[in-house]
Design an enzyme around this catalytic site. Structure first.
Site, short mmCIF file in Angstrom:
data_model
loop_
_atom_site.label_atom_id
_atom_site.label_comp_id
_atom_site.label_asym_id
_atom_site.label_seq_id
_atom_site.Cartn_x
_atom_site.Cartn_y
_atom_site.Cartn_z
N HIS A 1 -41.80 -5.25 16.97
CA HIS A 1 -42.79 -4.19 16.78
C HIS A 1 -42.63 -3.14 17.89
CE1 HIS A 1 -46.50 -2.21 15.74
NE2 HIS A 1 -46.80 -2.20 17.03
N GLU B 1 0.87 -1.20 0.00
CA GLU B 1 0.00 0.00 0.00
C GLU B 1 0.89 1.23 0.00
OE1 GLU B 1 -3.39 1.06 -0.17
OE2 GLU B 1 -2.21 2.91 -0.20
N GLY C 1 -24.33 17.07 -12.09
CA GLY C 1 -24.53 15.62 -12.06
C GLY C 1 -25.65 15.27 -11.11
#
Ligand SMILES: Cc1cc2nc3c(=O)[nH]c(=O)nc-3n(C[C@H](O)[C@H](O)[C@H](O)COP(=O)(O)OP(=O)(O)OC[C@H]3O[C@@H](n4cnc5c(N)ncnc54)[C@H](O)[C@@H]3O)c2cc1C
Length: 423
Positions: free
Chosen positions: A409, A31, A166
């Site tokens: 829920h 890297e 864009g």
């Protein structure tokens, strides 16, 4: 001795290195900049940290509605940048320690090919060793002085007027971010709607929400028209990063700037694999990671393939948009017997308790075979809700099975049950 060389320490390279190490291989990862790649240093992570600031800001702005009294909030730009910087530092540390724990050797250097079967990095030669190429993508060269993603991330205040050229995901994320922080934002694009690759209903819903929030959307506009007085941002255009790799010496095929791979991440040269953004769009860390794992597995003699049709994706606006699989139009074009179902936030009790009732989940299914073809959502929790549909798709569940799953829920996950019920 090294059994596998990985070039690039972003999500694709790190996933490849860790998978190879877990298979018992001795891995060297090369890297040249920061471990974690674009994702950690200039993409997902800093951008998610900055978007979190906006989320908190919005929560505070809406606090009065739920009974919390606060003074008018203000963003301290320096502290916001320091927050994002600290997240980047911690994420880099995490990536480094995950590689150390896996026993991966990390070489801080720039790598390049010297022949089809040899790679050089920092004076070290790797001959006849399989290679995973994971060098990512970079912003396309700036035109007309427009800001890139990196420039936008480094700004020290919100521009008074921002013109975003864009209507793809990066453009909209920045438009949304700066509008929250006080910029007057115009989005201009030649397309007839935002996010042309995404489902028309769900992208259309997001378009409406952004417009209601005051972002000016000039669709079907000639983006080359000169506009004075505004800071201009062009964020969607990215190019695979193949500079300096000497791919010509290796004879590795490249099409439209991207390294060509098959579904096993194999390049045109035996023993050389590629994964992530260097193979072209979509620009997504999860896709890069999945492809990196395929590349490493196959490089070490395995046989697996990458399934591009199941890549979840998101647009981190407020609210976010998330999706997996085919849009309704794509499914119809494929010739499937398509049916759709919707779960609406206006009928979600969880959304009601959050005071955020704008949005919907759309499910696209093949009614003949029960196959889940795609899911698309705009609204709070979209990324988490889509994750469960993505899991069901990966397990090749029938859409009716998806409807049988119990959810807590009240939760936003219940939208999936609603969407299945309305197919
Ligand atoms: C503003 C922004 C926001 C984003 N947000 C998201 C998001 O929310 N979710 C998401 O999934 N994706 C997001 N992305 C995309 C994501 O960052 C990329 O898809 C991902 O980082 C690609 O991973 P990669 O491993 O292919 O490449 P990269 O992460 O780009 O890593 C490539 C690495 O290779 C190194 N390298 C290059 N050449 C060499 C060489 N010759 N020798 C040694 N090393 C080399 C580079 O230094 C780099 O570290 C975002 C991107 C941007 C720009």
């Amino acid at each position: 001795m090294t059994d596998l060389v990985v070039i690039g320490g972003g999500p694709a390279g790190v996933a490849a290195a860790r998978r190879a190490a877990s298979l018992g291989a001795r891995v060297t990862l090369v890297e040249r900049a920061g471990l974690g790649g674009t994702c950690v240093h200039a993409g997902c992570i800093p951008s998610a940290a900055l978007h979190h600031t906006v989320e908190v800001l919005e929560d505070v702005r809406g606090a009065g509605q739920v009974g919390v009294e606060v003074e008018a909030p203000a963003v301290n730009w320096q502290r916001m940048q320091a927050w994002s910087g600290s997240v980047v530092q911690n994420a880099t540390r995490l990536v480094r320690s995950s590689l150390e724990a896996a026993g991966v050797e990390v070489l801080a250097a720039s790598a390049s090919f010297t022949s089809p079967s040899s790679v050089e990095a920092d004076g070290r030669m790797f001959e006849g060793v399989p290679v995973v190429l994971a060098t990512g993508a970079v912003s396309a060269p700036s035109t007309g002085g427009a800001l890139s993603n990196e420039d936008a991330m480094a700004l020290d205040c919100a521009p008074a007027q921002l013109l975003v050229l864009g209507c793809g995901r990066f453009s909209l994320e920045w438009a949304d971010f700066f509008q929250h922080l006080g910029s007057k934002v115009t989005v201009m694009a030649p397309d007839d709607r935002i996010l042309p690759q995404e489902d028309e209903d769900i992208a259309g819903f997001l378009q409406l929400l952004l417009e209601q929030r005051g972002i000016r959307l000039l669709m079907g506009a000639d983006a080359s028209e000169p506009v004075s007085g505004a800071t201009v941002l062009r964020a969607d255009e990215r190019v695979p990063n193949i500079r300096g790799l000497n791919l010509g010496a290796a004879g590795i095929a490249v099409r439209e700037g991207a390294v060509v791979v098959d579904d096993g991440s194999r390049t045109s040269v035996a023993g050389v694999y590629a994964a992530g953004d260097v193979t072209g769009p979509p620009w997504l860390s999860n896709r890069a990671r999945a492809q990196g794992i395929v590349a490493a597995t196959n490089a070490l003699g395995g046989s697996t393939r990458f399934r591009p049709e199941r890549i979840p994706r998101s647009v981190n606006t407020h609210p976010p948009l998330a999706a997996v699989g085919l849009t309704e139009a794509q499914a119809r074009a494929r010739g499937s017997q398509v049916s759709t179902g919707f779960g609406e936030l206006t009928t979600s009790l969880r959304a009601m308790t959050l005071g955020q009732e704008q949005g919907a989940l759309k499910l696209v299914v093949d009614i003949d075979f029960g196959e889940i073809l795609g899911a698309h959502m705009v609204g709070p929790g979209a990324t988490e809700v889509i994750a469960q549909v993505a899991a069901a798709m990966e397990l090749e569940a029938d859409y009716r099975d998806l409807g049988r799953i119990q959810h807590l829920h009240p939760s936003l996950a219940e939208l999936v049950t609603d969407a299945v019920a309305s197919v």
